[in-house]
Design an enzyme around this catalytic site. Structure first.
Site, mmCIF file in Angstrom:
data_model
loop_
_atom_site.group_PDB
_atom_site.id
_atom_site.type_symbol
_atom_site.label_atom_id
_atom_site.label_comp_id
_atom_site.label_asym_id
_atom_site.label_seq_id
_atom_site.Cartn_x
_atom_site.Cartn_y
_atom_site.Cartn_z
ATOM 1 N N HIS A 35 -3.434 60.463 48.738
ATOM 2 C CA HIS A 35 -3.688 61.563 47.813
ATOM 3 C C HIS A 35 -2.707 61.524 46.638
ATOM 4 O O HIS A 35 -1.617 60.968 46.753
ATOM 5 C CB HIS A 35 -3.565 62.903 48.537
ATOM 6 N N CYS A 53 -4.476 69.713 49.851
ATOM 7 C CA CYS A 53 -5.196 69.786 51.130
ATOM 8 C C CYS A 53 -4.204 70.123 52.251
ATOM 9 O O CYS A 53 -2.990 70.172 52.040
ATOM 10 C CB CYS A 53 -5.900 68.473 51.414
ATOM 11 N N CYS A 85 -1.347 67.668 52.784
ATOM 12 C CA CYS A 85 -0.332 67.592 51.720
ATOM 13 C C CYS A 85 0.583 68.817 51.696
ATOM 14 O O CYS A 85 1.750 68.699 51.316
ATOM 15 C CB CYS A 85 -1.002 67.408 50.361
ATOM 16 N N GLU A 125 -0.800 63.808 45.375
ATOM 17 C CA GLU A 125 0.520 64.408 45.661
ATOM 18 C C GLU A 125 1.349 63.485 46.557
ATOM 19 O O GLU A 125 2.554 63.337 46.370
ATOM 20 C CB GLU A 125 0.389 65.736 46.409
HETATM 21 N N1 DCP Z 1 -4.992 67.793 46.366
HETATM 22 C C1 DCP Z 1 -5.792 66.749 46.538
HETATM 23 C C2 DCP Z 1 -7.079 66.931 47.043
HETATM 24 C C3 DCP Z 1 -7.889 65.814 47.200
HETATM 25 N N2 DCP Z 1 -7.452 64.596 46.832
HETATM 26 C C4 DCP Z 1 -8.341 63.445 46.898
HETATM 27 C C5 DCP Z 1 -8.490 62.719 48.175
HETATM 28 C C6 DCP Z 1 -9.886 62.184 48.066
HETATM 29 O O1 DCP Z 1 -9.885 61.015 47.226
HETATM 30 C C7 DCP Z 1 -10.628 63.229 47.306
HETATM 31 C C8 DCP Z 1 -11.353 64.195 48.214
HETATM 32 O O2 DCP Z 1 -11.890 65.208 47.416
HETATM 33 P P1 DCP Z 1 -12.909 66.274 47.953
HETATM 34 O O3 DCP Z 1 -12.309 67.135 48.976
HETATM 35 O O4 DCP Z 1 -13.466 67.010 46.772
HETATM 36 O O5 DCP Z 1 -14.019 65.424 48.638
HETATM 37 P P2 DCP Z 1 -15.340 64.877 48.043
HETATM 38 O O6 DCP Z 1 -15.624 65.412 46.694
HETATM 39 O O7 DCP Z 1 -15.336 63.423 48.139
HETATM 40 O O8 DCP Z 1 -16.354 65.453 49.130
HETATM 41 P P3 DCP Z 1 -17.440 66.596 49.014
HETATM 42 O O9 DCP Z 1 -18.681 65.883 48.653
HETATM 43 O O10 DCP Z 1 -17.497 67.234 50.339
HETATM 44 O O11 DCP Z 1 -16.978 67.580 47.956
HETATM 45 O O12 DCP Z 1 -9.644 63.909 46.540
HETATM 46 C C9 DCP Z 1 -6.161 64.438 46.337
HETATM 47 O O13 DCP Z 1 -5.766 63.336 45.980
HETATM 48 N N3 DCP Z 1 -5.352 65.525 46.226
#
Ligand code: DCP
Length: 283
Positions: free
Chosen positions: A170, A198, A201, A172
């Site tokens: 991620h 998330c 993190c 962060e």
């Molecule tokens: N604070 C965050 C939150 C997420 N991510 C990254 C990890 C993954 O590469 C992606 C995941 O994002 P989503 O939760 O939005 O998941 P998706 O969009 O892929 O899934 P969905 O289709 O359920 O929205 O973002 C990140 O780097 N830092």
């Protein structure tokens, strides 16, 4: 983002000092006037007012796909938003940096950027005042990984074993792991991240000693099974500045379904196959 850039800047103590030095001027009025002036200057410098001319520039740059709707209107709105953020002050560079870092993502669907700054005890000579850069990152596969080495599917696609979530570092995490300076207990260290942190993190952010988090409420409160965003809302002991996208009139609900990692939007469904073949080369 615009809202928290403006609020943070308006609350910056330097403005209050300027207001005091000016014989008790109103800090809010001072901020509004400065921002308005900057907005005009930056709009004149960066925004192409004529749509036909703007399309012509895009075509000359080989970006024909941005000339059609809704991409064209979205692009112009993103530009206006970015200029709005730039016109604010203190946190603008940090937020813009995080936003730009998000464009480097290796996740085919969502780009996330993070940057960490700290406020030191004395001014530095690099033009950033007391602020110094601690680290930055974006969501990507482990450094050195090869094309298509890891799965790139998200939760909307089948086959749990082949989803991207367990492999992506991620934004962060990347900013914290590869930081170029230590986080000091007695300094204000700020994390700017373009998506709500998330549940994995959040403990890392706390343990690292981050004191302020600037982020958005994108996905906050959601449990998507492979990834969840439940802890940030309940997080105590860290100052949170959250841009509430859902309360902004005419915001997310008006966007077409699939925001792309490069900030544009896609109307068609992404197939599982597409999800596996978009890994970019690393430089
Ligand atoms: N604070 C965050 C939150 C997420 N991510 C990254 C990890 C993954 O590469 C992606 C995941 O994002 P989503 O939760 O939005 O998941 P998706 O969009 O892929 O899934 P969905 O289709 O359920 O929205 O973002 C990140 O780097 N830092």
């Amino acid at each position: 983002m615009q809202q928290f850039a403006a609020e943070t800047s308006a609350g910056g103590d330097f403005l209050e000092r300027v207001a005091e030095d000016g014989g008790g001027l109103d800090a809010a009025e001072l901020f509004a006037a400065q921002r308005e002036r900057r907005l005009e200057d930056l709009t004149a410098a960066f925004f192409v007012p004529d749509k036909g001319l703007h399309r012509g520039v895009l075509r000359r740059m080989g970006l024909e796909t941005f000339c059609t709707e809704p991409s064209f209107s979205n692009l112009r709105q993103h530009m206006r938003d970015l200029i709005g953020v730039l016109a604010s002050d203190v946190s603008r560079h940090c937020i813009v940096q995080a936003r730009l870092l998000a464009y480097r993502t290796e996740d085919p669907k969502v780009g996330v950027g993070a940057v960490i700054w700290a406020e030191g005890k004395s001014d530095r000579c690099d033009g950033t005042g007391r602020m110094y850069l601690v680290g930055c990152g974006y969501n990507a596969y482990p450094a050195g990984s090869e094309y298509a080495e890891f799965p790139q599917m998200d939760t909307t696609q089948e086959d749990r074993q082949k989803r991207k979530y367990r492999y992506i570092l991620h934004a962060e995490q990347s900013a914290l792991i590869f930081r170029c300076a230590e986080i000091k207990e007695d300094e204000n260290t700020m994390l700017f991240v373009t998506k709500c942190p998330c549940d994995e993190c959040v403990p890392l952010i706390v343990a690292a000693g981050i004191k302020q988090v600037y982020t958005t409420d994108l996905d906050s409160g959601k449990d998507k099974h492979d990834i969840s965003y439940l802890k940030f809302d309940r997080l105590q002991g860290v100052q949170k500045f959250v841009w509430q996208r859902n309360t902004q009139a005419g915001d997310v609900s008006e966007l077409p379904k699939h925001p792309l990692s490069n900030g544009c939007v896609r109307n068609c469904e992404t197939t599982a196959e597409e999800g596996h073949c978009t890994k970019k080369a690393r430089f």
